[in-house]
Design an enzyme around this catalytic site. Sequence first.
Site, PDB file in Angstrom:
ATOM      1  N   ASP A  20      57.682  48.203  73.824  1.00 46.97           N
ATOM      2  CA  ASP A  20      57.733  49.240  75.437  1.00 46.97           C
ATOM      3  C   ASP A  20      58.356  48.491  75.992  1.00 46.97           C
ATOM      4  O   ASP A  20      58.706  48.859  76.775  1.00 46.97           O
ATOM      5  CB  ASP A  20      56.309  50.072  75.093  1.00 46.97           C
ATOM      6  N   GLU A  59      58.161  56.138  79.631  1.00 45.04           N
ATOM      7  CA  GLU A  59      57.329  56.060  80.005  1.00 45.04           C
ATOM      8  C   GLU A  59      56.494  54.925  80.018  1.00 45.04           C
ATOM      9  O   GLU A  59      55.234  55.384  80.811  1.00 45.04           O
ATOM     10  CB  GLU A  59      57.024  55.871  78.011  1.00 45.04           C
ATOM     11  N   VAL A 111      60.198  52.110  73.379  1.00 43.55           N
ATOM     12  CA  VAL A 111      59.414  52.638  71.764  1.00 43.55           C
ATOM     13  C   VAL A 111      58.670  53.930  71.606  1.00 43.55           C
ATOM     14  O   VAL A 111      57.232  54.314  72.287  1.00 43.55           O
ATOM     15  CB  VAL A 111      58.350  51.223  70.965  1.00 43.55           C
ATOM     16  N   ASP A 112      59.239  54.837  70.440  1.00 43.47           N
ATOM     17  CA  ASP A 112      58.887  56.150  70.915  1.00 43.47           C
ATOM     18  C   ASP A 112      57.896  55.920  69.128  1.00 43.47           C
ATOM     19  O   ASP A 112      58.806  54.798  68.375  1.00 43.47           O
ATOM     20  CB  ASP A 112      59.998  56.980  69.930  1.00 43.47           C
ATOM     21  N   THR A 141      54.200  54.202  69.141  1.00 40.74           N
ATOM     22  CA  THR A 141      54.323  53.154  69.428  1.00 40.74           C
ATOM     23  C   THR A 141      53.501  52.180  68.097  1.00 40.74           C
ATOM     24  O   THR A 141      53.298  51.527  67.325  1.00 40.74           O
ATOM     25  CB  THR A 141      53.681  52.259  69.765  1.00 40.74           C
ATOM     26  N   LYS A 193      61.591  61.847  63.766  1.00 42.16           N
ATOM     27  CA  LYS A 193      61.267  63.279  62.330  1.00 42.16           C
ATOM     28  C   LYS A 193      62.903  63.687  62.589  1.00 42.16           C
ATOM     29  O   LYS A 193      63.455  64.601  62.193  1.00 42.16           O
ATOM     30  CB  LYS A 193      60.449  63.637  62.690  1.00 42.16           C
ATOM     31  N   LYS A 242      55.468  70.916  64.990  1.00 43.07           N
ATOM     32  CA  LYS A 242      54.068  69.802  65.808  1.00 43.07           C
ATOM     33  C   LYS A 242      54.257  70.827  66.282  1.00 43.07           C
ATOM     34  O   LYS A 242      54.075  70.981  67.412  1.00 43.07           O
ATOM     35  CB  LYS A 242      54.675  68.770  66.430  1.00 43.07           C
ATOM     36  N   ASP A 277      60.380  62.192  74.875  1.00 37.46           N
ATOM     37  CA  ASP A 277      59.601  62.626  73.469  1.00 37.46           C
ATOM     38  C   ASP A 277      60.265  63.502  72.333  1.00 37.46           C
ATOM     39  O   ASP A 277      60.388  63.760  71.263  1.00 37.46           O
ATOM     40  CB  ASP A 277      57.998  62.800  72.466  1.00 37.46           C
TER      41      ASP A 277
HETATM   42  N1  LIG Z   1      46.751  63.689  71.641  1.00 40.16           N
HETATM   43  C1  LIG Z   1      48.709  64.449  71.135  1.00 40.16           C
HETATM   44  N2  LIG Z   1      49.115  65.290  71.244  1.00 40.16           N
HETATM   45  C2  LIG Z   1      50.432  64.803  70.696  1.00 40.16           C
HETATM   46  N3  LIG Z   1      51.126  64.048  71.216  1.00 40.16           N
HETATM   47  C3  LIG Z   1      50.676  62.736  71.366  1.00 40.16           C
HETATM   48  C4  LIG Z   1      49.193  62.890  71.621  1.00 40.16           C
HETATM   49  N4  LIG Z   1      49.541  61.602  72.575  1.00 40.16           N
HETATM   50  C5  LIG Z   1      50.091  61.448  72.300  1.00 40.16           C
HETATM   51  N5  LIG Z   1      51.682  61.537  72.113  1.00 40.16           N
HETATM   52  C6  LIG Z   1      52.591  61.140  72.121  1.00 40.16           C
HETATM   53  O1  LIG Z   1      53.013  61.790  70.620  1.00 40.16           O
HETATM   54  C7  LIG Z   1      54.377  60.771  70.827  1.00 40.16           C
HETATM   55  C8  LIG Z   1      54.267  60.092  68.975  1.00 40.16           C
HETATM   56  O2  LIG Z   1      53.818  61.556  67.876  1.00 40.16           O
HETATM   57  P1  LIG Z   1      54.821  61.557  66.890  1.00 40.16           P
HETATM   58  O3  LIG Z   1      55.082  63.151  66.044  1.00 40.16           O
HETATM   59  O4  LIG Z   1      55.385  60.389  66.568  1.00 40.16           O
HETATM   60  O5  LIG Z   1      53.214  61.053  66.154  1.00 40.16           O
HETATM   61  S1  LIG Z   1      52.676  60.106  64.830  1.00 40.16           S
HETATM   62  O6  LIG Z   1      52.199  58.891  65.481  1.00 40.16           O
HETATM   63  O7  LIG Z   1      53.360  60.311  64.057  1.00 40.16           O
HETATM   64  O8  LIG Z   1      51.120  60.435  64.560  1.00 40.16           O
HETATM   65  C9  LIG Z   1      53.697  59.976  71.150  1.00 40.16           C
HETATM   66  O9  LIG Z   1      55.326  58.650  71.638  1.00 40.16           O
HETATM   67  P2  LIG Z   1      54.462  57.170  72.250  1.00 40.16           P
HETATM   68  O10 LIG Z   1      53.328  56.917  72.813  1.00 40.16           O
HETATM   69  O11 LIG Z   1      55.901  56.816  72.742  1.00 40.16           O
HETATM   70  O12 LIG Z   1      54.582  56.070  70.895  1.00 40.16           O
HETATM   71  C10 LIG Z   1      53.736  60.191  72.292  1.00 40.16           C
HETATM   72  O13 LIG Z   1      54.038  60.309  73.596  1.00 40.16           O
HETATM   73 MG   LIG Z   2      57.320  58.524  72.464  1.00 41.99          MG
HETATM   74 MG   LIG Z   3      53.540  55.688  74.094  1.00 47.06          MG
HETATM   75 MG   LIG Z   4      56.719  55.426  73.703  1.00 48.54          MG
END
Ligand SMILES: Nc1ncnc2c1ncn2[C@@H]1O[C@H](COP(=O)(O)OS(=O)(=O)O)[C@@H](OP(=O)(O)O)[C@H]1O
Ligand SMILES: [Mg+2]
Ligand SMILES: [Mg+2]
Ligand SMILES: [Mg+2]
Length: 397
Positions: free
Chosen positions: A68, A93, A162-163, A165, A308, A322, A334
Site C-alpha cells: 500500500d 488512502e 491497494v484496494d 488489501t 467488481k 454494496k 474506493d
Molecule cells: N466497515 C466498512 N464498510 C464498508 N466498506 C469498508 C469498511 N471498512 C473498510 N471499507 C472499505 O472497503 C474497501 C474494500 O471493499 P471491498 O468491496 O473490496 O470489500 S471486501 O474486502 O470484498 O469485503 C476497503 O478498501 P481498502 O482499504 O483499499 O482495501 C475500504 O476502504
Molecule cells: Mg479501497
Molecule cells: Mg485500506
Molecule cells: Mg486501499
Amino acid sequence: MANTLYYCSDTDSSLPSELQHLMPLFFSTKAGSARNHHGQVKVQESLISKTNSQVQAKDDNSPVTVADWSVQATVSWILSETLGSRSVAIVAEEDVQTLSKPDSAGLLEAVVQTVNDCLAEAPRFGLKAPGTILGSTEVLEAISHCNSAGGPSGRFWALDPVDGTLGFVRGDQYAVALALIEDGEVVLGVLGCPNYPMRKEWLSYHHRYHRIISKLTPPTSESWDKGCVIYARRGSGEAWMQPLIQGHKKLVWPNSATPVRVSTVENPALATFCEPVEKANSSHSFTAGLAHSVGLRKQPLRVYSMVKYAAIARGDAEVFMKFARAGYKEKIWDHAAGVLIIQEAGGVVTDAGGCPLNFSKGMYLEGLDRGIIACAGVKLHEKIIKAVDASWNSSSL
Ligand SMILES: Nc1ncnc2c1ncn2[C@@H]1O[C@H](COP(=O)(O)OS(=O)(=O)O)[C@@H](OP(=O)(O)O)[C@H]1O
Ligand SMILES: [Mg+2]
Ligand SMILES: [Mg+2]
Ligand SMILES: [Mg+2]
C-alpha cells in the site's frame, strides 16, 4: 502496478496527451529482480509465504502493507516528476504515521527498497527513473504529498494504492485505482487488476484463487493468464482493457488494448451480481433479499476490491451492490475510477436513491443514499432501485 498506465498508446485518442505519458506508470511497479512478476505480485507472494509481520492493522483494524505504502509513494513520485510536484494534488488512502515511528524502521526500509526496485524499471515504460536511489525521507515525502482534501473545484487525483488489501494479503483479488477529478467530476479512471483472470469463471475462486492459478499456470508462463488494466476517459463512450505484460517482453507500441463493453443481459434470472467478500463491508442478507425479489437467481459473486467494477465493465457480471453499515462513509478513492469505467463501458452507477455519486465533497462520498448500485443496463438498474425501496423499511440496516 507498473502495468497500469501503459495501455494508452500514441494512437489512443481517448486520453489527453499529457496523460498518455503517465500510462506506463501502472505497468512499471515491477519490484526486484524476480522475472515474470510484477512488483505488487512479488510483494503479494512474499507476504503470503512469510509470517504476516509486514501486515499492519490501522486504527479501524483494517490491514495495510508494504505494498500500500510502496504503490502510493511510487505513483505520487511519478505523477510529481511528470506533471510537476506543485501542480499535482492527490487524495489518497495512506499516511506516514505508522511508517514514521521509530519502531517501524524495518517496515520503512522494505517500502524504500520496493519503491526503488519499481522505479528502476521506469525507463522500460518510457518514464524517467530517479537520478539517484530515493532515501527514506524522499519516500515519506512522496507518500505525504498525497494530502489534498479534494473538493468541488480544480483538478486532483484520487488514488487507492491497494484496494482490497484483505484480498491482497490473502493472495486473492485486489486493484490499484487512480482517478482524475476535475471540478468535482471524474474525468479519467484507471484500474490495475493484477490478478484478474483471463477466464471469468476463475473470478469466483476467492480464497483458493492463488493456489488454483499457480497450479494451473506455471509462473514462467509468458502467455496472458491473469492481470489487466482497464481505463476510460469521461465522455468518450469507450472503456479499454490492456492485458498485463508478463515477464520481460519488449514493449510494443501501439499497445494491445481492446475495448470492453458491459453485458447485454437484461433478464435478472440470467444476471450475475457481485458484492464485497466481507459481511462487515456490505450486508449480504439485505442483498440476498433484494436479489430474490428482483429475480436474480445465481449465487452472488463475492470478489475483493474494485475488481467488481472491472467485472461489470468487462461484461463478466451484470450487477454490483454494496450496502455498508449505517454510519460508514464511503471514500472517493474506493469508487471514482470504477464508476467512470462502468459508465463509459455503457453501464449505470448510482446510489440506492438513483442519484449519481458525488465526488465533489472531499474525501467522502457525502450524501450517499443507503448504498451503491452499478448495473450493466438501465432496465436491471431500475428494477433494483425499485426493489431497494420496497425492502428497505423491513430491513434492519
Ligand atoms: N466497515 C466498512 N464498510 C464498508 N466498506 C469498508 C469498511 N471498512 C473498510 N471499507 C472499505 O472497503 C474497501 C474494500 O471493499 P471491498 O468491496 O473490496 O470489500 S471486501 O474486502 O470484498 O469485503 C476497503 O478498501 P481498502 O482499504 O483499499 O482495501 C475500504 O476502504
Ligand atoms: Mg479501497
Ligand atoms: Mg485500506
Ligand atoms: Mg486501499
